[in-house]
Scaffold this motif. Structure first.
Motif, mmCIF file in Angstrom:
data_model
loop_
_atom_site.group_PDB
_atom_site.id
_atom_site.type_symbol
_atom_site.label_atom_id
_atom_site.label_comp_id
_atom_site.label_asym_id
_atom_site.label_seq_id
_atom_site.Cartn_x
_atom_site.Cartn_y
_atom_site.Cartn_z
ATOM 1 N N ARG A 295 0.836 -1.198 0.000
ATOM 2 C CA ARG A 295 0.000 0.000 0.000
ATOM 3 C C ARG A 295 0.872 1.248 0.000
ATOM 4 N N LEU A 296 0.323 2.371 -0.435
ATOM 5 C CA LEU A 296 1.072 3.620 -0.511
ATOM 6 C C LEU A 296 1.336 4.174 0.883
ATOM 7 N N LYS A 297 2.573 4.610 1.123
ATOM 8 C CA LYS A 297 2.910 5.234 2.400
ATOM 9 C C LYS A 297 2.329 6.646 2.435
ATOM 10 N N CYS A 298 1.469 6.904 3.403
ATOM 11 C CA CYS A 298 0.808 8.204 3.478
ATOM 12 C C CYS A 298 1.091 8.885 4.805
ATOM 13 N N THR A 299 0.861 10.182 4.831
ATOM 14 C CA THR A 299 0.959 10.969 6.053
ATOM 15 C C THR A 299 -0.445 11.152 6.629
ATOM 16 N N PRO A 300 -0.575 11.614 7.858
ATOM 17 C CA PRO A 300 -1.913 11.875 8.406
ATOM 18 C C PRO A 300 -2.687 12.940 7.635
ATOM 19 N N ALA A 318 -1.929 3.416 3.066
ATOM 20 C CA ALA A 318 -1.640 3.109 4.470
ATOM 21 C C ALA A 318 -1.613 4.429 5.211
ATOM 22 N N VAL A 319 -2.751 4.799 5.800
ATOM 23 C CA VAL A 319 -2.903 6.093 6.471
ATOM 24 C C VAL A 319 -2.712 5.902 7.970
ATOM 25 N N PRO A 320 -1.784 6.625 8.599
ATOM 26 C CA PRO A 320 -1.589 6.491 10.044
ATOM 27 C C PRO A 320 -2.868 6.818 10.813
ATOM 28 N N LEU A 358 -2.499 22.329 6.104
ATOM 29 C CA LEU A 358 -3.297 21.135 5.857
ATOM 30 C C LEU A 358 -3.923 20.607 7.146
ATOM 31 N N GLN A 359 -5.030 19.881 6.981
ATOM 32 C CA GLN A 359 -5.701 19.237 8.102
ATOM 33 C C GLN A 359 -5.173 17.823 8.296
ATOM 34 N N THR A 360 -5.304 17.299 9.505
ATOM 35 C CA THR A 360 -4.943 15.924 9.818
ATOM 36 C C THR A 360 -6.205 15.071 9.842
ATOM 37 N N TYR A 361 -6.115 13.888 9.219
ATOM 38 C CA TYR A 361 -7.276 12.993 9.248
ATOM 39 C C TYR A 361 -7.329 12.276 10.581
ATOM 40 N N SER A 362 -8.472 12.379 11.250
ATOM 41 C CA SER A 362 -8.652 11.746 12.547
ATOM 42 C C SER A 362 -10.094 11.286 12.671
ATOM 43 N N HIS A 363 -10.280 9.995 12.870
ATOM 44 C CA HIS A 363 -11.635 9.461 13.039
ATOM 45 C C HIS A 363 -11.577 8.169 13.828
#
Length: 459
Positions: A295-300, A318-320, A358-363
């Motif tokens: 999977r692609l290495k992603c940032t938050p 691959a999302v942290p 940028l915003q951070t993805y959090s859920h």
């Protein structure tokens, strides 16, 4: 204002691709052929499939047309290209593209330039080198496969009803499902429920004549709904005379005989493979960083780690998980995260174009719901456990709220209402898979004998 004209390429028309393009369309208001932003969506199909409704489509509770969302209707400001991206050279900001037109013209793949890349091709079925699987296995990831499987099950009942050979009858009425996740359990539950109802119209087939077998390699099914609800699901399925086999693998299905790792052998004409997914092969044809699982290495922030102007989310990424107590944890590759990630991804592209932070993805995961057939289900939401009719109702209510567009919500609700007033449809439309059969016979040829699997392949 966007600082300069930007060409945004969205690869994939699934959850992430459609919702990202939809939000970009609303925020940036692109105009085809002009304007400060151009959005191109490349997708193998001109529609997005709402996969949670595939089991109900297979059971006949929802029309196949209402399980899909036409991209050209919901994305009128975007350029829709029906084709496949086969490679990405991000260093040069180009993608290699094939379409139906290039195949007809014989010109071969062409290059498509971009400024911002959203890579969301999704996943494909994870198959293993099981003898006979490529020849006889049926997938369950597309609407074509779901409807093909429905036709196939009813056709097997027709075969069993008309044959005098007990061996053929037994094989026709034996249905093996491999994989105890959402796809396998829901497909098995809905189809068994549909077939049980259908037997009332066959004078020589009873529900107890059919064998439904669920094969799962681990020690539990439906891990997303929790251990308690997983055990309840096993008990519920076994109460319906469904043979649930845990700690078991499919060793072979060659010669139409399912051989299991526990030594059991079942002559069968139906093997449904839902044993997980793997990253799309396109990811290996890019110069972008990937994890050991492909999977692609992603940032938050949903950028691809180590590169600029490249974004990803959903099954391919691959999302942290910033809400997880343990570092290094990634978000689960499911629809719940994909839809929410698409919103943050689109907003971050707009912020990037406007030089904003940028915003951070959090859920935090809120839970899961699963249908086990009409009026039967399990759910684990916000710590509460439901089963039976309440869980089934919650399953329908949740997915009705999530299916895209008011048009689809209204049509699905109308179908559910009508299905409660009238009897089930038990028609098999297998001829849809061979529309030219009569012409091939008239021309002196032999009709092609294709399986109900997706013609594009699911392996």
């Amino acid at each position: 204002m966007v600082k300069e004209r930007a060409r945004i390429l969205v690869v994939g028309g699934g959850y992430v691709g459609m919702y990202t393009a939809l939000r970009l369309q609303r925020k940036l208001k692109p105009e085809l052929g002009r304007g400060e932003v151009e959005i191109t969506v490349v997708t193998p199909d001109p529609y997005m499939t709402y996969q949670p409704f595939l089991p109900e489509a297979a059971a006949g509770a929802v029309s196949p047309r209402h399980v899909v969302v036409p991209l050209r209707r919901v994305l009128p400001r975007c350029r829709i290209v029906v084709g496949e991206v086969t490679a990405v050279d991000h260093a040069k900001r180009t993608a290699t593209l094939t379409t139906l037109a290039t195949d007809e013209e014989g010109t071969g793949p062409r290059q498509l330039a971009y400024d911002e890349l959203v890579l969301a091709p999704g996943s494909v079925s994870r198959t293993l080198p099981v003898p006979g699987l490529a020849d006889y296995g049926i997938g369950f990831k597309t609407v074509e496969e779901a409807i093909g499987l429905r036709n196939h099950v009813i056709e097997q009942m027709d075969i069993a009803s008309s044959t005098r050979d007990p061996a053929i009858r037994d094989a026709a009425l034996t249905f093996v499902f491999v994989g105890g996740g959402f796809a396998g359990v829901e497909a098995l539950g809905e189809l068994e429920d549909m077939a049980r109802y259908t037997t009332r119209y066959y004078h020589n087939i009873k529900p107890e004549d059919m064998k439904w077998i669920l094969v799962e390699a681990s020690d539990r099914i439906l891990p997303e709904v929790g251990e308690d609800m997983g055990r309840y699901t096993v008990s519920e399925l076994r109460r319906r005379n469904i043979d649930v086999r845990l700690h078991t693998r499919l060793e072979s299905c060659a010669d139409r005989v399912a051989v299991l790792s526990d030594g059991a052998r079942f002559p069968t004409r139906t093997v449904v493979w839902t044993a997980g997914v793997k990253p799309h092969p396109l990811l290996a044809a890019t110069d972008l960083p990937r994890t050991e699982r492909g999977r692609l290495k992603c940032t938050p922030e949903l950028t691809i780690d180590g590169v600029t102007h490249a974004w990803a989310a959903g099954d391919a990424a691959a999302v942290p998980d910033v809400t997880a107590p343990e570092p290094g944890t990634h978000t689960a590759p499911n629809a719940q995260h994909a839809v929410r990630q698409a919103k943050v991804l689109a907003d971050n592209i707009v912020r990037s174009l406007r030089d904003e932070p940028l915003q951070t993805y959090s859920h935090q995961y809120v839970g899961s719901v699963a249908s086990l057939g009409l009026h039967k289900g399990v759910a684990h939401l916000y710590g509460r456990k439901l089963k039976g009719y309440p869980a089934w109702f919650m399953h329908r209510a949740y997915h009705l709220s999530r299916v895209p567009t008011f048009n689809r919500k209204a049509r699905v609700l109308a179908e559910w209402t009508l299905s409660g007033l009238f009897k089930r449809e038990i028609v098999s439309l297998g001829s849809l898979e061979h529309p030219r059969a009569e012409f091939e016979l008239a021309a002196g040829g032999k009709p092609s004998d294709e399986s109900p699997r997706d013609p594009k392949g699911s392996s």
